[in-house]
Design a protein around this motif. Sequence first.
Motif, mmCIF file in Angstrom:
data_model
loop_
_atom_site.group_PDB
_atom_site.id
_atom_site.type_symbol
_atom_site.label_atom_id
_atom_site.label_comp_id
_atom_site.label_asym_id
_atom_site.label_seq_id
_atom_site.Cartn_x
_atom_site.Cartn_y
_atom_site.Cartn_z
ATOM 1 N N SER A 72 -22.967 68.329 -73.744
ATOM 2 C CA SER A 72 -22.439 69.667 -74.162
ATOM 3 C C SER A 72 -22.471 69.442 -75.622
ATOM 4 O O SER A 72 -22.789 68.772 -76.289
ATOM 5 C CB SER A 72 -20.976 69.487 -73.470
ATOM 6 N N CYS A 73 -22.149 70.807 -76.272
ATOM 7 C CA CYS A 73 -22.140 71.029 -77.481
ATOM 8 C C CYS A 73 -20.722 71.833 -78.060
ATOM 9 O O CYS A 73 -20.131 72.189 -77.090
ATOM 10 C CB CYS A 73 -23.244 71.904 -78.005
ATOM 11 N N LEU A 74 -20.142 71.132 -78.997
ATOM 12 C CA LEU A 74 -18.774 71.777 -79.522
ATOM 13 C C LEU A 74 -18.875 73.251 -79.910
ATOM 14 O O LEU A 74 -17.768 73.843 -79.760
ATOM 15 C CB LEU A 74 -18.403 71.001 -80.896
ATOM 16 N N CYS A 75 -19.932 74.019 -79.815
ATOM 17 C CA CYS A 75 -20.071 75.209 -80.118
ATOM 18 C C CYS A 75 -19.702 75.977 -78.844
ATOM 19 O O CYS A 75 -19.370 77.206 -78.786
ATOM 20 C CB CYS A 75 -21.529 75.633 -80.523
ATOM 21 N N ASP A 76 -20.132 75.496 -77.680
ATOM 22 C CA ASP A 76 -19.454 76.057 -76.563
ATOM 23 C C ASP A 76 -19.464 74.852 -75.419
ATOM 24 O O ASP A 76 -20.410 74.545 -74.768
ATOM 25 C CB ASP A 76 -20.731 77.192 -76.071
#
Length: 101
Positions: free
Chosen positions: A48-52
């Motif tokens: 996952s990514c912290l942006c979404d």
Amino acid sequence: MIKFERVHRKALLDWGVTEADFVEFEHKEDDLRQCTICNTTLFVSAVSCLCDKKRLACLRHFKQLCDCSAQMHVFKYRYTIDEFPTLLRNVKAIAETAYDD
């Protein structure tokens, strides 16, 4: 399966992903544990990514998840590499007893 996980987890490390979180994927609805790129249902690992944080990618498509740097990404795993041999032995034992009936 073990070889795939080893190779792709190493690729994540080589890319620069340093954060990891344990996730029990089986407790999530199928729609919430699919690769954003290929729609594969994720059981063992994801990124996952912290942006979404809602978007996930399988280990084949982690670089395609978004344009953020590797340091923004988080490896999600259900099992450590060390747990795989025991897990596979248990699955094999269950499969073998199913054929004995």
